[in-house]
Design a protein around this motif. Sequence first.
Motif, mmCIF file in Angstrom:
data_model
loop_
_atom_site.group_PDB
_atom_site.id
_atom_site.type_symbol
_atom_site.label_atom_id
_atom_site.label_comp_id
_atom_site.label_asym_id
_atom_site.label_seq_id
_atom_site.Cartn_x
_atom_site.Cartn_y
_atom_site.Cartn_z
ATOM 1 N N VAL A 76 -9.758 6.228 -10.426
ATOM 2 C CA VAL A 76 -10.637 5.676 -11.220
ATOM 3 C C VAL A 76 -9.727 5.959 -12.824
ATOM 4 C CG1 VAL A 76 -12.666 5.506 -12.483
ATOM 5 C CG2 VAL A 76 -12.786 5.866 -10.000
ATOM 6 N N GLY A 77 -9.540 4.826 -13.296
ATOM 7 C CA GLY A 77 -9.026 5.040 -14.777
ATOM 8 C C GLY A 77 -7.479 5.108 -14.625
ATOM 9 N N SER A 78 -6.954 5.086 -13.409
ATOM 10 C CA SER A 78 -5.447 5.225 -13.411
ATOM 11 C C SER A 78 -4.783 4.163 -13.765
ATOM 12 C CB SER A 78 -5.096 5.586 -11.908
ATOM 13 O OG SER A 78 -3.606 5.471 -11.747
ATOM 14 N N ASN A 79 -3.541 4.202 -14.358
ATOM 15 C CA ASN A 79 -2.719 3.198 -15.032
ATOM 16 C C ASN A 79 -1.599 2.897 -14.162
ATOM 17 O OD1 ASN A 79 -4.357 2.386 -17.107
ATOM 18 N ND2 ASN A 79 -3.583 4.109 -18.370
ATOM 19 N N ALA A 80 -1.357 3.694 -12.876
ATOM 20 C CA ALA A 80 -0.591 3.375 -11.978
ATOM 21 C C ALA A 80 -0.299 1.939 -11.555
ATOM 22 C CB ALA A 80 -0.845 4.355 -10.899
ATOM 23 N N VAL A 81 0.954 1.690 -11.499
ATOM 24 C CA VAL A 81 1.432 0.149 -10.805
ATOM 25 C C VAL A 81 1.991 0.554 -9.323
ATOM 26 C CG1 VAL A 81 2.616 -1.774 -11.327
ATOM 27 C CG2 VAL A 81 1.615 -0.644 -13.471
ATOM 28 N N PRO A 82 1.149 -0.154 -8.506
ATOM 29 C CA PRO A 82 1.759 0.235 -7.275
ATOM 30 C C PRO A 82 3.162 -0.378 -7.117
ATOM 31 C CG PRO A 82 -0.100 -0.897 -7.118
ATOM 32 C CD PRO A 82 -0.012 -0.441 -8.468
ATOM 33 N N ASP A 83 4.153 0.353 -6.538
ATOM 34 C CA ASP A 83 5.384 -0.205 -6.255
ATOM 35 C C ASP A 83 5.299 -0.865 -4.747
ATOM 36 O OD1 ASP A 83 8.120 -0.718 -5.767
ATOM 37 O OD2 ASP A 83 8.670 0.889 -7.155
ATOM 38 N N ALA A 84 5.907 -2.116 -4.493
ATOM 39 C CA ALA A 84 5.858 -2.690 -3.319
ATOM 40 C C ALA A 84 6.779 -1.863 -2.628
ATOM 41 C CB ALA A 84 6.519 -3.981 -3.313
ATOM 42 N N ARG A 85 7.804 -1.181 -3.066
ATOM 43 C CA ARG A 85 8.889 -0.445 -2.261
ATOM 44 C C ARG A 85 7.852 0.849 -1.436
ATOM 45 N NH1 ARG A 85 13.385 0.399 -6.456
ATOM 46 N NH2 ARG A 85 11.420 0.766 -7.688
ATOM 47 N N VAL A 86 7.023 1.358 -2.102
ATOM 48 C CA VAL A 86 6.241 2.457 -1.736
ATOM 49 C C VAL A 86 5.324 1.927 -0.464
ATOM 50 C CG1 VAL A 86 4.556 4.249 -2.157
ATOM 51 C CG2 VAL A 86 6.371 3.663 -3.828
ATOM 52 N N LEU A 87 4.814 0.766 -0.601
ATOM 53 C CA LEU A 87 3.998 0.304 0.503
ATOM 54 C C LEU A 87 4.750 0.003 1.745
ATOM 55 C CD1 LEU A 87 1.986 -2.358 -1.662
ATOM 56 C CD2 LEU A 87 1.093 -0.106 -0.962
ATOM 57 N N TRP A 88 5.983 -0.389 1.518
ATOM 58 C CA TRP A 88 6.869 -0.378 2.872
ATOM 59 C C TRP A 88 6.891 0.681 3.498
ATOM 60 C CZ3 TRP A 88 8.111 -4.813 5.092
ATOM 61 C CH2 TRP A 88 8.196 -6.028 4.379
ATOM 62 N N ARG A 89 6.850 1.792 2.687
ATOM 63 C CA ARG A 89 7.047 3.149 3.609
ATOM 64 C C ARG A 89 5.810 3.361 4.280
ATOM 65 N NH1 ARG A 89 9.219 6.902 -1.333
ATOM 66 N NH2 ARG A 89 8.777 8.405 0.369
ATOM 67 N N CYS A 90 4.739 2.909 4.074
ATOM 68 C CA CYS A 90 3.385 3.384 4.794
ATOM 69 C C CYS A 90 3.569 2.937 6.308
ATOM 70 C CB CYS A 90 2.370 2.769 4.219
ATOM 71 S SG CYS A 90 1.872 2.825 2.295
ATOM 72 N N ALA A 91 3.066 3.615 7.148
ATOM 73 C CA ALA A 91 3.097 3.448 8.372
ATOM 74 C C ALA A 91 1.989 2.432 8.633
ATOM 75 C CB ALA A 91 2.434 4.704 9.357
ATOM 76 N N ALA A 92 2.083 1.678 9.805
ATOM 77 C CA ALA A 92 1.365 0.350 10.108
ATOM 78 C C ALA A 92 0.439 0.861 11.151
ATOM 79 C CB ALA A 92 2.184 -0.740 10.464
ATOM 80 N N PRO A 93 -1.088 0.332 11.257
ATOM 81 C CA PRO A 93 -1.473 -0.656 10.068
ATOM 82 C C PRO A 93 -1.940 -0.068 8.834
ATOM 83 C CG PRO A 93 -3.109 -0.299 11.925
ATOM 84 C CD PRO A 93 -1.803 0.757 12.072
ATOM 85 N N VAL A 94 -2.116 -0.698 7.888
ATOM 86 C CA VAL A 94 -2.785 -0.418 6.533
ATOM 87 C C VAL A 94 -4.047 -1.270 6.503
ATOM 88 C CG1 VAL A 94 -3.050 -0.904 4.095
ATOM 89 C CG2 VAL A 94 -0.716 -0.137 4.965
ATOM 90 N N ARG A 95 -5.089 -0.296 6.673
ATOM 91 C CA ARG A 95 -6.455 -0.752 6.924
ATOM 92 C C ARG A 95 -7.016 -1.659 5.515
ATOM 93 N NH1 ARG A 95 -10.463 3.307 9.218
ATOM 94 N NH2 ARG A 95 -9.984 4.331 7.267
ATOM 95 N N SER A 96 -6.724 -0.919 4.476
ATOM 96 C CA SER A 96 -7.058 -1.844 3.249
ATOM 97 C C SER A 96 -6.240 -1.664 2.057
ATOM 98 C CB SER A 96 -8.657 -1.527 2.897
ATOM 99 O OG SER A 96 -8.745 -0.383 2.343
ATOM 100 N N PHE A 97 -6.410 -2.630 1.250
ATOM 101 C CA PHE A 97 -5.640 -2.412 -0.154
ATOM 102 C C PHE A 97 -6.449 -2.970 -1.156
ATOM 103 C CE2 PHE A 97 -2.925 -3.894 -3.491
ATOM 104 C CZ PHE A 97 -1.700 -3.101 -3.608
#
Length: 458
Positions: A76-97
């Motif tokens: 909450v309040g985070s100004n982080a901008v998620p990098d798509a390259r980081v999402l590619w490193r997640c194990a599948a499946p990703v339940r929610s975004f």
Amino acid sequence: MASASSSSRIRRRPAKAQALEAQGAGQDLLMSLPPEMLDNILRRLPFDKLVRTCCLNPAWHQRWESIPNLDVWFSVGSNAVPDARVLWRCAAPVRSFTARVRMPHFYLAARWLQALAHKRVEKLILKFDNPWFSRSAGILGPALFACRELTHLELFGYCHLPRAPHGFGGFPNLVTLLLSHVAFPFSGGAAQLEHLISSAVDLTELSLNDVKTSHFDDGAPAQRCAIRAPKLRVLKLIMFFDNGCRLSEEFPLLEEAIISIDDLFWTPDYINTFRRIRNVKRLLIETDSIQINENPLQGISWKFQNLKVGHLSANFGKLPSIMSIFSLMRSAPHIEELHIEVEITKRDDENDQDFANGEIDDPDDAIDEDIIKAEISDDLFANLKHISLDGIKCLPNDIWFMKFVLSKTRLLESFIVTFGYRQISKSYLDACTELAMCPKASPQAKLMVRLRDEPDSI
């Protein structure tokens, strides 16, 4: 003295070393947990903090990448901008975004969707942060249509959906679809929205709030979008203009509906909308009752047999608005709760304290009580148990309506009145006294009166 100081330093060193060893042992102990248990712990972290666990020690460097079924969300309040390259490193499946998309980073949404489609995301929530003065829109890339595993889709803010590719079969697993201020800015947008809804055979919740189904600059009438969802349980349909969306069948399982379609006033489609939801249990009807000059519900000729809770907006300065309340009551024989939001005009708000003190004329038109009483049967309020009125003024029509209802509701248990003032005034105290002294048809009725934004009641 030198010997004592040296001895003290010798004693402190082992203590510091022991603390470091204990810290390292704690980390090793966490890593020694069964993988399933550690995954369950790490899933509870916001994504920005989860990724930072890679800095703990070398053993944690890629640990977060192996967690399946992640719920990706941010502090909450985070100004982080998620990098798509980081999402590619997640194990599948990703339940929610779930992410808030701020300007000028709207372009990132298309990149996220490319990664999420490969991770078989099931729940997607994007909130585009558009300043009110900006005409910029988020543009979702075609990768959205590759997210075939979606069960839950929420899009908020001014954003554009692209044209679906040829042969797109919809989202067959979709259960929840919530679209707010979303546009389909191309020819055939209404047909695409219709297909999106009808292809989700298990859809149970649908919300269409200010959805644009085509370009409105060309002056052409809106194309029709027939809404078919036989398993629907929750429906929210809000139109600030006619976007062509119509309920084309009844919804036998419907439990809750929110309807605000003023642009369809005085058309058969307005009443037909309510006919399609006759099985609803909880109904909220929002109208700009300050503008209407006819009872919008007078065409109802059927019964809402399952309706238990009704919410209405009303203007006690207009007879048609008051009659719409009675029209709903007449068509809902088993209703037990009635909640009325009294619309406050701009003039009311600007002269709030003057109205409260009774220093200016009453802006309401006088209501002919005989006309209303002639339209009301004694059993109209037979089953009402709970009534609330929010935004009431100390005006004659408001007071008359409250006293009239109190005198007719024999089973009433609670009557909650929230006056639209922020501080106590003589008019407010007089109104409280008048309501307290009013004869009540129900001896067990509890009267609660309070000011706006104030918890106190009498």
